[in-house]
Design a protein around this motif. Structure first.
Motif, PDB file in Angstrom:
ATOM      1  N   ARG A  67      10.279  27.248-152.009  1.00  0.00           N
ATOM      2  CA  ARG A  67      10.574  27.994-153.241  1.00  0.00           C
ATOM      3  C   ARG A  67       9.315  28.656-153.799  1.00  0.00           C
ATOM      4  O   ARG A  67       9.354  29.804-154.252  1.00  0.00           O
ATOM      5  CB  ARG A  67      11.176  27.052-154.282  1.00  0.00           C
ATOM      6  N   GLU A  70       8.406  31.648-151.591  1.00  0.00           N
ATOM      7  CA  GLU A  70       9.346  32.754-151.816  1.00  0.00           C
ATOM      8  C   GLU A  70       9.053  33.467-153.134  1.00  0.00           C
ATOM      9  O   GLU A  70       9.092  34.697-153.206  1.00  0.00           O
ATOM     10  CB  GLU A  70      10.780  32.223-151.814  1.00  0.00           C
ATOM     11  N   GLY A 131       5.644  34.111-145.091  1.00  0.00           N
ATOM     12  CA  GLY A 131       7.077  34.023-144.845  1.00  0.00           C
ATOM     13  C   GLY A 131       7.411  33.458-143.470  1.00  0.00           C
ATOM     14  O   GLY A 131       8.272  32.586-143.336  1.00  0.00           O
ATOM     15  N   ALA A 135       7.274  29.477-144.878  1.00  0.00           N
ATOM     16  CA  ALA A 135       8.591  29.307-145.496  1.00  0.00           C
ATOM     17  C   ALA A 135       9.687  29.070-144.454  1.00  0.00           C
ATOM     18  O   ALA A 135      10.497  28.137-144.591  1.00  0.00           O
ATOM     19  CB  ALA A 135       8.920  30.530-146.351  1.00  0.00           C
TER      20      ALA A 135
END
Length: 370
Positions: A67, A70, A131, A135
């Motif tokens: 989270r 992001e 990313g 993530a």
């Protein structure tokens, strides 16, 4: 949901304690000291509970990292957009600037735009790396099958353990009832069936417990290893980004400081005097030494008073020194920007732009003219 789980865990513990108390009360062979509550099984149950708590905490931490990354990507993308807009503005000014005093600022704007473009490119690479390298792997593990499968095994083991505890109580009750009565074949048969079922549950529980512990241990190790790797990857990506940005800024600063030093060290530009020299002074005197024509009288004899609005330093004998506030009798205005007049008993030429015409003047000021 977490509160419900905690409450259910507390209820299970209370039920287990009550069941143990019942087994102690009946004093059967399957009491607290019996084969069901052996030390190995208790250690296995305790280890599984710790693994469950550990993997749950690691899962929550992985989810928090995802989270956070992001959110960082969203805000970083907006910063890239703003930075690119600033880059375009700098390029536009550098290419279209029409400053008459030099192109220093234009060059600086172009250098800054180029550096800003490189920095935003590096920021985009950082966001992409966060990313793909941080993530996505963590999100896959949070939602992955190994963790869910291991947790399902642990939950199945917990349900089977509760069932075995309840069966042990049932066996203890039948043993107590058999001792209190003379007993018959049917009661003995039921007791044997209950004991057989308990042994089967214990055997299955032992196997399932080992599988659950092995699966949870593997998941825990994978969580620890993968999460640490992703954190290191995040640190390395950010460190590399800041190093590259620092190099870009250092180069930009050197270019701008060098340009500033070049400007400050250069001699001031010479100011060209576009104003032509004043006419010969004899040209004015000759008007009064001979009979002037009617045209000359129209041009020269219309005297007026004027005040010097700024000082002027004469550069030749035919020019007149002026101090701001002086009053002058202007006798001639040429067509090349010069005026001729008298102030404080002296006459000469001076720039017409240095004076302003006055319609009313104090008598004391008029006396200063002569």
């Amino acid at each position: 949901m977490e509160a419900i789980r905690k409450q259910a865990s507390k209820l299970r513990e209370q039920v287990a304690r009550q069941q143990q108390a019942v087994m102690k009360q009946f004093g059967g062979g399957y009491g607290a000291d019996g084969a069901f509550a052996d030390e190995a099984e208790a250690q296995q149950h305790s280890k599984l509970e710790k693994l469950y708590i550990s993997t749950r905490a690691a899962k929550h931490f992985q989810r928090d990292i995802v989270r956070g990354v992001e959110g960082y990507i969203v805000t970083g993308s907006k910063q890239v957009e703003i930075g690119n807009k600033l880059c375009e503005d700098g390029k536009k000014y550098g290419a279209e600037n029409t400053c008459t005093s030099g192109s220093t600022l234009s060059k600086a704007a172009l250098c800054y735009a180029k550096a800003r473009s490189l920095m935003e490119k590096e920021r985009g690479n950082l966001l992409k790396a966060l990313g793909t390298q941080v993530a996505e792997p963590l999100r896959a593990m949070v939602m992955g099958a190994p963790l869910e499968d291991a947790r399902h095994l642990a939950q199945r083991y917990d349900r089977m353990r509760q069932e075995a505890e309840a069966q042990a109580i049932e066996v203890s009750k039948r043993q107590m009832k058999l001792r209190e009565t003379s007993g018959n074949g049917d009661m003995i048969s039921r007791l044997e069936t209950a004991e057989s079922k308990l042994q089967e549950l214990k055997s299955n529980m032992g196997v399932l417990g080992k599988e659950a512990v092995a699966a949870m241990t593997a998941v825990e190790a994978q969580q620890q290893r993968l999460t640490l790797q992703r954190l290191i990857a995040m640190v390395e990506s950010e460190r590399s980004y800041h190093q590259r940005v620092l190099q870009i800024l250092d180069q930009l600063e050197r270019e701008m400081v060098s340009e500033r030093q070049r400007i400050e060290g250069a001699p001031p530009p010479a100011v060209e005097n576009s104003m032509p020299p004043p006419p010969p002074y004899e040209e004015v005197n000759s008007i009064f030494m001979r009979n002037p024509t009617v045209a000359e009288l129209v041009e020269t004899v219309e005297f007026f008073l004027a005040e010097a609005i700024q000082s002027y330093r004469a550069e030749s004998e035919t020019e007149l020194n002026l101090a701001a506030g002086d009053y002058i009798v202007v006798r001639k205005v040429s067509n090349n920007g010069w005026a001729e007049g008298e102030c404080r008993g002296k006459a000469g030429w001076f720039p017409y732009d240095y004076i302003e015409k006055r319609d009313r003047v104090l008598a004391s000021k008029v006396a200063q003219v002569f």
